[in-house]
Write a protein that holds these residues in place. Structure first.
Motif, mmCIF file in Angstrom:
data_model
loop_
_atom_site.group_PDB
_atom_site.id
_atom_site.type_symbol
_atom_site.label_atom_id
_atom_site.label_comp_id
_atom_site.label_asym_id
_atom_site.label_seq_id
_atom_site.Cartn_x
_atom_site.Cartn_y
_atom_site.Cartn_z
ATOM 1 N N GLU A 47 16.477 -10.698 56.664
ATOM 2 C CA GLU A 47 16.512 -11.539 57.746
ATOM 3 C C GLU A 47 17.233 -12.846 57.301
ATOM 4 O OE1 GLU A 47 12.390 -11.809 58.746
ATOM 5 O OE2 GLU A 47 12.471 -9.803 59.514
ATOM 6 N N LEU A 48 16.828 -13.392 56.061
ATOM 7 C CA LEU A 48 17.470 -14.751 55.562
ATOM 8 C C LEU A 48 19.027 -14.527 55.455
ATOM 9 C CD1 LEU A 48 14.726 -16.267 52.956
ATOM 10 C CD2 LEU A 48 15.374 -16.969 55.470
ATOM 11 N N ALA A 49 19.377 -13.637 54.766
ATOM 12 C CA ALA A 49 20.714 -13.460 54.203
ATOM 13 C C ALA A 49 21.764 -13.292 55.581
ATOM 14 C CB ALA A 49 20.975 -12.303 53.430
ATOM 15 N N GLY A 50 21.269 -12.536 56.503
ATOM 16 C CA GLY A 50 21.933 -12.350 57.917
ATOM 17 C C GLY A 50 22.776 -10.920 57.570
ATOM 18 N N PRO A 51 23.259 -10.477 58.759
ATOM 19 C CA PRO A 51 23.840 -9.264 58.963
ATOM 20 C C PRO A 51 24.909 -8.838 57.809
ATOM 21 C CG PRO A 51 23.713 -10.044 61.154
ATOM 22 C CD PRO A 51 23.270 -11.273 59.782
ATOM 23 N N GLY A 52 24.800 -7.735 57.061
ATOM 24 C CA GLY A 52 25.941 -7.518 56.318
ATOM 25 C C GLY A 52 26.159 -8.389 54.785
ATOM 26 N N LYS A 53 25.267 -9.244 54.893
ATOM 27 C CA LYS A 53 25.307 -10.048 53.471
ATOM 28 C C LYS A 53 23.973 -9.722 52.288
ATOM 29 C CE LYS A 53 27.305 -14.267 55.397
ATOM 30 N NZ LYS A 53 27.018 -15.410 55.876
ATOM 31 N N ARG A 54 24.539 -9.785 51.245
ATOM 32 C CA ARG A 54 23.667 -9.370 50.270
ATOM 33 C C ARG A 54 22.627 -10.503 49.959
ATOM 34 N NH1 ARG A 54 23.162 -4.573 47.363
ATOM 35 N NH2 ARG A 54 22.659 -4.570 45.500
ATOM 36 N N PRO A 55 21.253 -10.349 49.748
ATOM 37 C CA PRO A 55 20.407 -11.562 49.778
ATOM 38 C C PRO A 55 20.670 -11.903 48.222
ATOM 39 C CG PRO A 55 19.319 -9.711 50.581
ATOM 40 C CD PRO A 55 20.743 -9.205 50.166
ATOM 41 N N SER A 56 20.364 -13.196 47.994
ATOM 42 C CA SER A 56 20.544 -13.975 46.958
ATOM 43 C C SER A 56 19.208 -13.657 46.123
ATOM 44 C CB SER A 56 20.656 -15.436 47.015
ATOM 45 O OG SER A 56 19.372 -15.949 47.587
ATOM 46 N N PRO A 57 19.248 -13.763 44.623
ATOM 47 C CA PRO A 57 17.999 -13.894 43.921
ATOM 48 C C PRO A 57 16.806 -14.788 44.599
ATOM 49 C CG PRO A 57 19.772 -13.944 42.289
ATOM 50 C CD PRO A 57 20.371 -14.319 43.784
ATOM 51 N N ALA A 58 17.281 -15.776 45.062
ATOM 52 C CA ALA A 58 16.142 -16.844 45.557
ATOM 53 C C ALA A 58 15.511 -16.168 46.799
ATOM 54 C CB ALA A 58 16.883 -18.103 45.920
ATOM 55 N N GLN A 59 16.354 -15.422 47.684
ATOM 56 C CA GLN A 59 15.834 -14.956 48.730
ATOM 57 C C GLN A 59 14.908 -13.753 48.452
ATOM 58 O OE1 GLN A 59 19.850 -14.277 50.533
ATOM 59 N NE2 GLN A 59 19.575 -16.157 52.006
ATOM 60 N N LEU A 60 15.093 -13.153 47.237
ATOM 61 C CA LEU A 60 14.559 -12.060 46.891
ATOM 62 C C LEU A 60 13.127 -12.443 45.956
ATOM 63 C CD1 LEU A 60 17.250 -9.503 46.033
ATOM 64 C CD2 LEU A 60 15.861 -9.049 47.688
ATOM 65 N N GLU A 61 12.803 -13.732 45.922
ATOM 66 C CA GLU A 61 11.493 -14.132 45.466
ATOM 67 C C GLU A 61 10.312 -13.132 46.025
ATOM 68 O OE1 GLU A 61 8.589 -18.034 44.879
ATOM 69 O OE2 GLU A 61 10.847 -18.301 44.814
ATOM 70 N N LEU A 62 9.662 -12.502 45.385
ATOM 71 C CA LEU A 62 8.429 -11.705 45.703
ATOM 72 C C LEU A 62 7.224 -12.302 46.665
ATOM 73 C CD1 LEU A 62 7.482 -9.849 42.484
ATOM 74 C CD2 LEU A 62 9.052 -8.948 44.432
ATOM 75 N N ARG A 63 7.423 -11.559 47.783
ATOM 76 C CA ARG A 63 6.567 -12.232 48.675
ATOM 77 C C ARG A 63 4.944 -12.033 48.422
ATOM 78 N NH1 ARG A 63 8.598 -15.830 51.973
ATOM 79 N NH2 ARG A 63 7.612 -15.257 54.090
ATOM 80 N N MET A 64 4.388 -12.615 47.766
ATOM 81 C CA MET A 64 3.081 -12.287 47.071
ATOM 82 C C MET A 64 1.975 -12.920 47.944
ATOM 83 S SD MET A 64 3.437 -10.885 44.378
ATOM 84 C CE MET A 64 1.681 -11.251 43.639
ATOM 85 N N VAL A 65 2.020 -14.147 48.556
ATOM 86 C CA VAL A 65 1.040 -14.692 49.074
ATOM 87 C C VAL A 65 0.809 -13.991 50.726
ATOM 88 C CG1 VAL A 65 0.283 -16.887 50.752
ATOM 89 C CG2 VAL A 65 1.204 -17.006 48.263
ATOM 90 N N GLN A 66 2.158 -13.760 51.344
ATOM 91 C CA GLN A 66 2.213 -12.693 52.491
ATOM 92 C C GLN A 66 1.806 -11.436 52.477
ATOM 93 O OE1 GLN A 66 4.556 -14.525 50.837
ATOM 94 N NE2 GLN A 66 4.889 -16.118 52.325
ATOM 95 N N SER A 67 1.433 -10.934 51.108
ATOM 96 C CA SER A 67 1.031 -9.424 50.800
ATOM 97 C C SER A 67 -0.527 -9.580 50.426
ATOM 98 C CB SER A 67 1.892 -8.998 49.682
ATOM 99 O OG SER A 67 3.127 -8.867 49.860
ATOM 100 N N LYS A 68 -1.185 -10.733 50.816
ATOM 101 C CA LYS A 68 -2.500 -10.759 50.256
ATOM 102 C C LYS A 68 -3.468 -9.476 50.713
ATOM 103 C CE LYS A 68 -6.810 -13.878 50.379
ATOM 104 N NZ LYS A 68 -7.559 -13.067 51.048
ATOM 105 N N ALA A 69 -3.346 -9.032 51.926
ATOM 106 C CA ALA A 69 -4.021 -7.935 52.500
ATOM 107 C C ALA A 69 -3.706 -6.630 51.781
ATOM 108 C CB ALA A 69 -3.789 -7.938 53.971
ATOM 109 N N ASP A 70 -2.574 -6.472 51.555
ATOM 110 C CA ASP A 70 -2.130 -5.160 50.972
ATOM 111 C C ASP A 70 -2.392 -5.266 49.217
ATOM 112 O OD1 ASP A 70 -0.605 -3.854 52.732
ATOM 113 O OD2 ASP A 70 1.035 -5.285 52.598
ATOM 114 N N ILE A 71 -2.519 -6.464 48.663
ATOM 115 C CA ILE A 71 -3.068 -6.598 47.258
ATOM 116 C C ILE A 71 -4.380 -6.294 47.226
ATOM 117 C CG2 ILE A 71 -3.267 -8.021 45.501
ATOM 118 C CD1 ILE A 71 -0.642 -9.524 46.236
ATOM 119 N N GLU A 72 -5.155 -6.723 48.349
ATOM 120 C CA GLU A 72 -6.571 -6.611 48.083
ATOM 121 C C GLU A 72 -6.936 -5.112 48.444
ATOM 122 O OE1 GLU A 72 -7.683 -11.082 49.093
ATOM 123 O OE2 GLU A 72 -7.726 -9.641 50.719
#
Length: 201
Positions: A160-185
């Protein structure tokens, strides 16, 4: 210590890891390359992997998980094979002092490079083996399922951040840990482990 045939640390540290660190560990999570370095044995078959895990048990750790291997998955080349082994207590027979549960798990591959997945795997495995101390199958299923949910959420966000047809950068691929709290638990189990053996040696 390393991956893909190359060491991250100076080679002279290998004996320190093998002789001093590994014997103190309760849980060991090497990749195939690291397991081969520690034991001096090559892994080309599932049987080799089982033998290497048993050698690693003899060095001290009760639980050993080969987090990734080059072994072919029965489910095709879109899957990575991980294997685990856990000592499950003493048996009365003097000739067979240890029993282990061995598992194999096919992990869906992802076409992206992330930073921190190895650390996340080790932390999750530590947590889930605490909750399921004698059930490596469940601990690994929960660990890998959390990884799957976190990575999926991360990739969706990165695209979503990179936009259509663009490869995400390493910064954009930072693991979404906080947003995954429910899945982690409380992860929905999306990856199943197969028990290879639960036997005496």
């Amino acid at each position: 210590m390393g991956d893909q045939g190359a060491m991250y640390v100076p080679e002279y540290l290998l004996p320190v890891y093998r002789d001093k660190v590994v014997p103190l560990a309760d849980i060991l999570t090497p990749n195939q390359f690291e397991a081969e370095l520690l034991t001096g044995r090559k892994i080309t078959t599932e049987e080799d992997a089982v033998e290497v895990m048993d050698l690693l048990h003899k060095m001290g750790p009760e639980t050993v998980v080969l987090t990734s291997s080059d072994l072919p998955s029965k489910r095709g080349d879109q899957f990575l094979v991980a294997l685990g082994s856990q000592k499950i207590g003493e048996v009365p027979d003097q000739l067979s002092p240890d029993r282990t549960q061995k598992i194999c798990i096919d992990i869906p591959k992802v076409d992206a490079v992330f930073v921190g997945t190895g650390d996340l795997f080790a932390a999750l495995l530590l947590a889930w083996t605490h909750y399921h101390p004698k059930d490596l199958k469940t601990a690994c299923e929960k660990t890998v399922s959390v990884m799957h949910h976190v990575i999926k959420r991360t990739i969706t966000y990165a695209h979503e951040l990179a936009g259509p047809g663009k490869r995400p950068s390493p910064a954009q691929l930072e693991l979404r840990m906080v947003q995954s709290k429910a899945d982690i638990e409380n992860p929905a189990i999306v990856v199943e482990a197969k028990v290879l053996q639960k036997s005496s040696h």
